[in-house]
Design a protein around this motif. Structure first.
Motif, PDB file in Angstrom:
ATOM      1  N   UNK A 139     -14.928 -49.487  12.542  1.00 13.79           N
ATOM      2  CA  UNK A 139     -14.654 -50.380  11.413  1.00 13.79           C
ATOM      3  C   UNK A 139     -14.059 -49.580  10.274  1.00 13.79           C
ATOM      4  N   UNK A 140     -13.224 -50.261   9.497  1.00 16.55           N
ATOM      5  CA  UNK A 140     -12.639 -49.727   8.275  1.00 16.55           C
ATOM      6  C   UNK A 140     -13.396 -50.395   7.141  1.00 16.55           C
ATOM      7  N   UNK A 141     -13.993 -49.600   6.247  1.00 13.48           N
ATOM      8  CA  UNK A 141     -14.811 -50.198   5.200  1.00 13.48           C
ATOM      9  C   UNK A 141     -14.693 -49.438   3.885  1.00 13.48           C
ATOM     10  N   UNK A 142     -15.140 -50.105   2.836  1.00 16.56           N
ATOM     11  CA  UNK A 142     -15.044 -49.579   1.480  1.00 16.56           C
ATOM     12  C   UNK A 142     -16.395 -49.760   0.790  1.00 16.56           C
ATOM     13  N   UNK A 143     -16.780 -48.781  -0.029  1.00 18.67           N
ATOM     14  CA  UNK A 143     -17.995 -48.879  -0.829  1.00 18.67           C
ATOM     15  C   UNK A 143     -17.601 -49.334  -2.226  1.00 18.67           C
ATOM     16  N   UNK A 144     -18.058 -50.509  -2.619  1.00 17.19           N
ATOM     17  CA  UNK A 144     -17.764 -51.050  -3.942  1.00 17.19           C
ATOM     18  C   UNK A 144     -19.062 -51.091  -4.746  1.00 17.19           C
ATOM     19  N   UNK A 168     -18.233 -53.149   2.017  1.00 17.92           N
ATOM     20  CA  UNK A 168     -17.237 -54.194   2.283  1.00 17.92           C
ATOM     21  C   UNK A 168     -16.432 -53.774   3.504  1.00 17.92           C
ATOM     22  N   UNK A 169     -16.613 -54.485   4.611  1.00 21.77           N
ATOM     23  CA  UNK A 169     -15.867 -54.205   5.833  1.00 21.77           C
ATOM     24  C   UNK A 169     -14.540 -54.938   5.775  1.00 21.77           C
ATOM     25  N   UNK A 170     -13.448 -54.210   6.007  1.00 23.03           N
ATOM     26  CA  UNK A 170     -12.125 -54.809   5.945  1.00 23.03           C
ATOM     27  C   UNK A 170     -11.583 -55.200   7.314  1.00 23.03           C
ATOM     28  N   UNK A 171     -11.943 -54.424   8.338  1.00 17.44           N
ATOM     29  CA  UNK A 171     -11.374 -54.698   9.663  1.00 17.44           C
ATOM     30  C   UNK A 171     -12.217 -54.017  10.725  1.00 17.44           C
ATOM     31  N   UNK A 172     -12.206 -54.632  11.907  1.00 15.00           N
ATOM     32  CA  UNK A 172     -12.834 -54.046  13.082  1.00 15.00           C
ATOM     33  C   UNK A 172     -11.742 -53.668  14.069  1.00 15.00           C
ATOM     34  N   UNK A 173     -11.991 -52.618  14.844  1.00 12.31           N
ATOM     35  CA  UNK A 173     -11.023 -52.139  15.821  1.00 12.31           C
ATOM     36  C   UNK A 173     -11.728 -51.928  17.147  1.00 12.31           C
ATOM     37  N   UNK A 174     -11.149 -52.501  18.191  1.00 16.19           N
ATOM     38  CA  UNK A 174     -11.713 -52.432  19.530  1.00 16.19           C
ATOM     39  C   UNK A 174     -10.725 -51.717  20.452  1.00 16.19           C
ATOM     40  N   UNK A 175     -10.976 -51.781  21.741  1.00 10.08           N
ATOM     41  CA  UNK A 175     -10.188 -51.066  22.732  1.00 10.08           C
ATOM     42  C   UNK A 175      -8.679 -51.242  22.511  1.00 10.08           C
ATOM     43  N   UNK A 176      -7.988 -50.096  22.598  1.00  9.01           N
ATOM     44  CA  UNK A 176      -6.528 -49.984  22.531  1.00  9.01           C
ATOM     45  C   UNK A 176      -5.933 -50.198  21.151  1.00  9.01           C
ATOM     46  N   UNK A 177      -6.759 -50.383  20.129  1.00 10.81           N
ATOM     47  CA  UNK A 177      -6.198 -50.589  18.794  1.00 10.81           C
ATOM     48  C   UNK A 177      -6.086 -49.270  18.039  1.00 10.81           C
ATOM     49  N   UNK A 178      -5.162 -49.239  17.096  1.00 10.77           N
ATOM     50  CA  UNK A 178      -4.859 -48.053  16.303  1.00 10.77           C
ATOM     51  C   UNK A 178      -5.464 -48.227  14.914  1.00 10.77           C
TER      52      UNK A 178
END
Length: 189
Positions: A55-60, A65-75
């Motif tokens: 996951x791509x996340x930010x501390x506010x 705050x999670x912005x996006x999830x990434x699974x198999x084969x994703x960049x």
């Protein structure tokens, strides 16, 4: 090593040169809970998820705050940090045991120099990611929490199935308690 399907689909120019490039992509196993990039650090690596989930996340101000999830084969990378060499506004973390392929910024730059025809495909890919983030942001503004959850369940059931609910709540911009109430209310109807 075969080229990951997502990479071949999104960047066919890399697929075309994969026999010369595959050694630049370094495999790494990471347990769940591993920070691959800490917010504030400069991103010097891009990742392709072979298996597992990130996951791509930010501390506010202490709020996750999670912005996006990434699974198999994703960049995934903090693209603006990776491109511009500036501190990242995001962290990248595994939330499942994962295997990734890592591409260093130096090797990425060598690929761009040696194969200049790849640059437009990379630019297109990065633009698509930013458009996706913009759409997520607009959905947060335009839809109620219930609508956001229903849309996520309809459009991305893998997230509901694989991601811990506290992270789903963070992604949807609500507390875990609010998400639990929404799920209970929808299941009762």
């Amino acid at each position: 090593m075969e080229i990951p399907a997502y990479l071949a689909q999104k960047l066919p120019e890399i697929a075309e040169h994969w026999p010369e490039l595959h050694d630049l992509f370094v495999p790494k196993q990471v347990p769940a809970g591993t920070t691959l990039l800490a917010e504030g650090d400069v991103a010097t690596t891009g990742f392709i998820v072979v298996h597992g989930a990130l996951r791509l996340w930010h501390n506010s101000d202490g709020r996750d705050i999670t912005l996006q999830f990434f699974f198999e084969n994703q960049v995934v990378s903090s693209f603006e940090s990776f491109y511009l060499g500036q501190p990242s506004g995001f962290s990248i973390e595994s939330f499942e045991e994962s295997a990734v392929l890592m591409l260093s910024k130096a090797d990425f730059d060598r690929i761009r120099q040696k194969y200049p025809t790849i640059e437009p495909a990379i630019t297109r890919f990065v633009c698509e990611r930013f458009i996706a983030y913009r759409n997520i942001f607009f959905d947060q503004l335009q839809h109620s929490p219930v609508e956001r959850y229903q849309q996520l369940a309809a459009d991305e059931p893998e997230i509901i199935a694989r991601v811990p609910l506290h992270l789903v709540a963070s992604y949807l911009g609500m507390t875990p308690v609010s998400l639990s109430r929404i799920r209970t209310r929808l299941n009762d109807n």
